[in-house]
Motif scaffolding. Structure first.
Motif, short mmCIF file in Angstrom:
data_model
loop_
_atom_site.label_atom_id
_atom_site.label_comp_id
_atom_site.label_asym_id
_atom_site.label_seq_id
_atom_site.Cartn_x
_atom_site.Cartn_y
_atom_site.Cartn_z
N ALA A 66 0.83 -1.21 0.00
CA ALA A 66 0.00 0.00 0.00
C ALA A 66 0.86 1.26 0.00
CB ALA A 66 -0.94 -0.01 1.20
N VAL A 67 1.92 1.26 0.80
CA VAL A 67 2.80 2.42 0.84
C VAL A 67 3.51 2.60 -0.50
CG1 VAL A 67 4.91 3.32 1.90
CG2 VAL A 67 3.09 2.38 3.34
N TRP A 68 3.99 1.51 -1.08
CA TRP A 68 4.66 1.59 -2.39
C TRP A 68 3.72 2.17 -3.45
CZ3 TRP A 68 3.92 -0.53 -7.25
CH2 TRP A 68 5.02 -0.48 -8.13
N LEU A 69 2.48 1.71 -3.47
CA LEU A 69 1.50 2.23 -4.42
C LEU A 69 1.25 3.72 -4.19
CD1 LEU A 69 -1.03 -0.75 -4.31
CD2 LEU A 69 0.23 -0.02 -6.35
N ALA A 70 1.06 4.09 -2.94
CA ALA A 70 0.78 5.50 -2.64
C ALA A 70 1.95 6.39 -3.02
CB ALA A 70 0.45 5.65 -1.15
N GLU A 71 3.15 5.91 -2.83
CA GLU A 71 4.34 6.69 -3.20
C GLU A 71 4.40 6.94 -4.71
OE1 GLU A 71 7.60 5.49 0.24
OE2 GLU A 71 7.37 4.20 -1.53
N ARG A 72 3.72 6.10 -5.48
CA ARG A 72 3.72 6.23 -6.93
C ARG A 72 2.44 6.86 -7.46
NH1 ARG A 72 7.14 3.42 -4.94
NH2 ARG A 72 9.15 2.97 -5.93
N GLY A 73 1.68 7.48 -6.58
CA GLY A 73 0.54 8.27 -7.01
C GLY A 73 -0.80 7.60 -6.94
N TRP A 74 -0.86 6.34 -6.49
CA TRP A 74 -2.14 5.67 -6.36
C TRP A 74 -2.86 6.14 -5.10
CZ3 TRP A 74 -3.98 1.89 -9.80
CH2 TRP A 74 -3.08 1.48 -10.79
N ARG A 75 -4.19 6.15 -5.18
CA ARG A 75 -5.02 6.33 -3.98
C ARG A 75 -5.49 4.95 -3.57
NH1 ARG A 75 -5.86 10.61 -1.50
NH2 ARG A 75 -5.35 12.65 -2.38
N VAL A 76 -5.13 4.55 -2.38
CA VAL A 76 -5.22 3.15 -1.99
C VAL A 76 -6.24 2.94 -0.87
CG1 VAL A 76 -3.89 1.15 -1.21
CG2 VAL A 76 -2.75 2.97 -2.53
N THR A 77 -7.06 1.92 -1.04
CA THR A 77 -7.86 1.38 0.06
C THR A 77 -7.17 0.09 0.47
OG1 THR A 77 -9.92 2.32 -0.77
CG2 THR A 77 -10.10 0.48 0.77
N ALA A 78 -6.67 0.04 1.70
CA ALA A 78 -5.88 -1.10 2.17
C ALA A 78 -6.64 -1.81 3.29
CB ALA A 78 -4.51 -0.62 2.66
N VAL A 79 -6.77 -3.12 3.15
CA VAL A 79 -7.67 -3.89 4.01
C VAL A 79 -6.91 -5.03 4.68
CG1 VAL A 79 -9.70 -5.38 4.01
CG2 VAL A 79 -9.64 -3.37 2.53
N ASP A 80 -7.15 -5.21 5.96
CA ASP A 80 -6.63 -6.38 6.65
C ASP A 80 -7.55 -6.72 7.82
OD1 ASP A 80 -3.75 -7.89 6.35
OD2 ASP A 80 -4.56 -8.10 8.38
N VAL A 81 -7.46 -7.96 8.27
CA VAL A 81 -8.29 -8.40 9.40
C VAL A 81 -7.62 -8.09 10.74
CG1 VAL A 81 -7.34 -10.74 9.54
CG2 VAL A 81 -9.72 -10.33 10.21
N SER A 82 -6.31 -7.86 10.72
CA SER A 82 -5.56 -7.69 11.96
C SER A 82 -5.39 -6.23 12.33
CB SER A 82 -4.17 -8.35 11.83
OG SER A 82 -3.35 -8.00 12.92
N ARG A 83 -5.85 -5.85 13.50
CA ARG A 83 -5.64 -4.50 13.99
C ARG A 83 -4.16 -4.25 14.28
NH1 ARG A 83 -6.73 0.00 12.97
NH2 ARG A 83 -8.92 -0.62 12.89
N ASP A 92 -6.56 4.77 2.64
CA ASP A 92 -7.71 4.55 3.51
C ASP A 92 -7.57 3.15 4.09
OD1 ASP A 92 -10.16 4.37 4.77
OD2 ASP A 92 -11.30 4.08 2.91
N TRP A 93 -7.23 3.08 5.38
CA TRP A 93 -7.03 1.78 6.04
C TRP A 93 -8.37 1.28 6.56
CZ3 TRP A 93 -2.26 0.13 5.11
CH2 TRP A 93 -1.25 1.08 4.93
N GLN A 94 -8.73 0.07 6.22
CA GLN A 94 -10.00 -0.50 6.65
C GLN A 94 -9.78 -1.90 7.22
OE1 GLN A 94 -13.14 -0.42 3.72
NE2 GLN A 94 -12.67 1.67 3.07
N ARG A 95 -10.45 -2.17 8.33
CA ARG A 95 -10.38 -3.51 8.93
C ARG A 95 -11.59 -4.32 8.48
NH1 ARG A 95 -10.12 -5.08 15.39
NH2 ARG A 95 -9.30 -7.19 15.10
N HIS A 96 -11.32 -5.42 7.81
CA HIS A 96 -12.37 -6.32 7.35
C HIS A 96 -11.93 -7.76 7.56
CE1 HIS A 96 -15.09 -3.58 5.07
NE2 HIS A 96 -13.98 -2.89 4.84
N ASP A 97 -12.85 -8.59 8.02
CA ASP A 97 -12.72 -10.03 7.85
C ASP A 97 -13.40 -10.31 6.51
OD1 ASP A 97 -12.98 -12.76 7.74
OD2 ASP A 97 -13.64 -12.99 9.82
#
Length: 212
Positions: free
Chosen positions: A54-71, A91-96
């Motif tokens: 997600a960080v690599w994408l954002a550094e290259r101009g992407w707008r990222v929605t990043a999802v993980d189950v782990s807080r 945009d960090w989102q927590r999802h199972d």
């Protein structure tokens, strides 16, 4: 607590809590190679972990929605993004993902090594991932293709499909997608203790055709 009784969040929070960092913080090699030529747009990173992709994408101009189950993982990812100066692009989102999925459509949907030792409906999640790709956008799926020989009997519940099986399970409508990459490849994996071994991974890269 066993894998059968723990929730996905509990399993992964426990896994990430074993050490201060699990992953390298660098993007997955295949993601960097395959996404680098693309024009930046919106991206969905499924199973973002500690945020390297997600960080690599954002550094290259992407707008990222990043999802993980782990807080635990997301908290580390947020700090990583802030240190890299791209926190406002993610945009960090927590999802199972077995029970909820982020809304919206994206120019890139990435699922890098979306595996777990718990019960996870991976095929259904990847079908939702495909549905989230905008016309003209790309779906990139990277995964292990079979267990290493020494793990064949250790995790009999884990199924690691070939790239052909991944594509078939997506149940994509005819005439709406093109296959850009469908391959297996060997990769040398280095463990935290310095030991290295070779395993086989699979790459599926698909493009949703623009609407006419």
């Amino acid at each position: 607590m066993t894998n059968e009784t723990a929730s996905a969040a509990e399993l992964w929070d426990a896994r990430y809590s074993e050490s201060e960092r699990i992953w390298s913080g660098q993007p997955n090699t295949v993601l960097a190679r395959e996404v680098a030529p693309l024009k930046p747009g919106t991206a969905l990173d499924l199973g973002c972990g500690e945020g390297g992709d997600a960080v690599w994408l954002a550094e290259r101009g992407w707008r990222v929605t990043a999802v993980d189950v782990s807080r635990v993982a997301l908290d580390r990812a947020i700090k990583h993004a802030a240190a890299a100066g791209v926190g406002d692009r993610i945009d960090w989102q927590r999802h199972d993902l077995a029970t909820s999925f982020p809304t919206g459509s994206f120019d890139l949907v990435s699922a890098q090594f979306l595996h777990t030792l718990g019960d996870m409906p991976r095929e259904e999640i990847l079908q939702k991932a495909a549905a989230a790709v905008a016309p003209g956008g790309v779906l990139l799926i990277e995964g292990h293709s079979g267990l290493p020989h020494w793990e064949q009997h250790a995790h009999p519940e884990v199924r690691l499909p070939s790239p052909d099986e991944v594509i078939e399970a997506l149940n994509l409508p005819d005439g709406q997608w093109e296959v850009l990459l469908n391959e297996e490849h060997e990769r040398v994996q280095v463990m935290p203790d310095g030991e290295s071994f070779t395993r086989t991974d699979s790459t599926v890269k698909l493009r949703r055709l623009p609407q006419r």
